[in-house]
Design a protein around this motif. Sequence first.
Motif, PDB file in Angstrom:
ATOM      1  N   THR A 111       6.297  -0.723  17.969  1.00 32.02           N
ATOM      2  CA  THR A 111       6.400  -2.034  18.578  1.00 32.02           C
ATOM      3  C   THR A 111       7.591  -2.041  19.524  1.00 32.02           C
ATOM      4  OG1 THR A 111       7.893  -2.915  16.889  1.00 32.02           O
ATOM      5  CG2 THR A 111       5.513  -3.058  16.445  1.00 32.02           C
ATOM      6  N   LEU A 117       3.697   1.004  14.249  1.00 28.20           N
ATOM      7  CA  LEU A 117       2.555   0.119  14.505  1.00 28.20           C
ATOM      8  C   LEU A 117       1.246   0.809  14.139  1.00 28.20           C
ATOM      9  CD1 LEU A 117       1.442  -2.542  15.696  1.00 28.20           C
ATOM     10  CD2 LEU A 117       1.428  -1.435  17.930  1.00 28.20           C
ATOM     11  N   ALA A 119      -2.171  -0.020  14.826  1.00 26.54           N
ATOM     12  CA  ALA A 119      -2.847  -0.966  15.713  1.00 26.54           C
ATOM     13  C   ALA A 119      -4.134  -1.492  15.086  1.00 26.54           C
ATOM     14  CB  ALA A 119      -3.149  -0.297  17.050  1.00 26.54           C
ATOM     15  N   GLY A 120      -4.401  -2.779  15.313  1.00 28.92           N
ATOM     16  CA  GLY A 120      -5.643  -3.360  14.831  1.00 28.92           C
ATOM     17  C   GLY A 120      -6.860  -2.647  15.383  1.00 28.92           C
ATOM     18  N   ASP A 187      -2.785  -6.405  14.247  1.00 33.13           N
ATOM     19  CA  ASP A 187      -1.933  -5.227  14.082  1.00 33.13           C
ATOM     20  C   ASP A 187      -1.191  -5.288  12.753  1.00 33.13           C
ATOM     21  OD1 ASP A 187      -2.661  -4.344  16.582  1.00 33.13           O
ATOM     22  OD2 ASP A 187      -0.916  -5.227  17.587  1.00 33.13           O
ATOM     23  N   CYS A 188      -0.853  -4.112  12.249  1.00 34.11           N
ATOM     24  CA  CYS A 188      -0.073  -3.985  11.012  1.00 34.11           C
ATOM     25  C   CYS A 188       1.190  -3.200  11.338  1.00 34.11           C
ATOM     26  CB  CYS A 188      -0.904  -3.269   9.947  1.00 34.11           C
ATOM     27  SG  CYS A 188      -0.042  -3.027   8.377  1.00 34.11           S
ATOM     28  N   THR A 189       2.338  -3.730  10.975  1.00 32.79           N
ATOM     29  CA  THR A 189       3.597  -3.055  11.290  1.00 32.79           C
ATOM     30  C   THR A 189       4.301  -2.594  10.017  1.00 32.79           C
ATOM     31  OG1 THR A 189       4.846  -5.134  11.299  1.00 32.79           O
ATOM     32  CG2 THR A 189       3.912  -4.397  13.393  1.00 32.79           C
ATOM     33  N   CYS A 231      -1.915  -7.394   7.532  1.00 32.32           N
ATOM     34  CA  CYS A 231      -2.437  -7.898   8.796  1.00 32.32           C
ATOM     35  C   CYS A 231      -3.486  -8.965   8.484  1.00 32.32           C
ATOM     36  CB  CYS A 231      -3.040  -6.763   9.634  1.00 32.32           C
ATOM     37  SG  CYS A 231      -4.485  -5.977   8.875  1.00 32.32           S
TER      38      CYS A 231
END
Length: 575
Positions: A111, A117, A119-120, A187-189, A231
């Motif tokens: 990010t 990240l 990503a979705g 997105d998932c961080t 997410c």
Amino acid sequence: MTENNIRLTYHCDVELLTPVHIGSGDRYVEHFDFSYNTQARRLTVFDRNKLLEQVAGSGETGIQAFTRAIEEETLEDWLGRKPDGIDIDAARIHNFACEKKPRDILVQLRTGTSDALLAGSSLKGAFRTAVLAKLSHEENRRSVEGLKQELMRQQRVNQKTADSRISKNLLGPDAQKNLMRCLSVGDCTFPADTIKPQTVIIYRMVTPKKMDKKHFDIVLEKISEGNKGDCQISFDTYLGTKGKDYLGGRTALTLDWILDAARRKTQKTIATELDFFNGVSGNYTQMLKTFYEHLEDKIRDIKENEVILQLAWGSGWNGMTGELLEKRDLTQDLRKKLSLADKYPSFPFPKSRRFALINGQAIPMGWVKLSFTDKEEKKRLEAEQRATAINNAKKQKTLDDAKREREKQWNAMDETEQDIAVVQQTDLALEQAPQKGPLKDVWPKLENAEPDIRKKLAQVFIGQWERTPDLWRKKECSNSQWEKVERVVEISGIDHPDIQRLDADDQQLVDKIHSLSDFGQYSNSDVDINQLSLAASECLNSKFIAWGCNNKNAKENKRQAFKNLQNALKKLRKS
């Protein structure tokens, strides 16, 4: 789950069962982003921006030296010399053992704040493959069979677009009417410190029954296994149900339908891998087989709202549309059309696997567990998050108030008080004046300060040094440090175990020798080497060395004077 007029939204917890790599498209380059110590077999990766910022602040000489190191590919040597202005620790991202120097290093997607990240789009891509597989199964693979016939009729096949017919048949003819429009994945961080370096082994078939690793490995950044994130995933209920005709009459995407598709996909992947590894031998074959056997046991125990699937880098051919083709579909003719290892017709396809080697264990990349929460659970999580945010705000206010109080305390101190705090390295000084150093900023003031202030500063330096032998005792500290010790002892008037106190006449002679600026002044003085005390002789010896009297190329009178002084010193030290 939350619901509005057109969307159903779920909270999704993501647990990384194995390392995950989501590529940013960038690569770390040797001699610029990373250096490799061949002797120690260690690889160091630098933050490009931080390193360049330090170089820019090191002055013209530093910039030129850095540029030369880059051009000559000697970055490791240059950094090993610890150049001024370069804080290697601050610029370092990774430092780790690496048996072989890689050509480059694949960079993990981040990010804007440097967090990892997932990503979705990567999650959605994995769902898309599962959706295609389930739709193909429900239509008895008619689209796949049609594609095979079409490919065999074509003279030339574009591998990148070969699956477009299946996608159009099963998902929709264009982007507007694509079934995947019903699905949105956020997105998932993960925290920045979850990004670690990882060596990935390429394991390929060398005979129809044996596998071996390639002579080179891949080095990349991973999001480390065991970490958790979250997410959101949502479904467009209008397109999925009311708009079903607009999407060509295909199925309505729901969470249950997606979970079933993903589970089918995972079960097939595990079965395919176990079948593959049952037929070959090699150093890592049993490890990989055991991994998939344990994974097979794990999916039997997951809850109704959970799914395990493989995504992103490392999932390979079976993680893409190619998974729609069964083992029996990959005839020699079709493999030749698609250039699928057609030079090795006796090998199954795909004939290679990539995996991470962690603590001696072969671990495939990209396996995650997803857990979807219902509405009440989501409310609870949001309430906890709000409570945490309020608590954090209170803590932050307390920290800010304390910081303002410390700033006020620092500003109320006069210059001498601040200098004393800098020398003592108090917490207040380190926070309010981190750029100041005792020797860099305070020591130069010693000579020009008023006598009472000079004595105060000298006493503070003594207090810091006398507890540390290599800063206080003559035999253990450097020459430059010892000169400072002598000076603060002289200013403070204290006794020092390594310094002989001189009487007034001897001190006057030492001061006189100190005042001599060159050998000419010495020659014109009345200083007699044979009449000097040990302290005066040692003082003169330092002067002679500074004037180069001990050099082979010095003039005869200088060399003779230095020789005479050495003889005198020997006698004085024996007496």
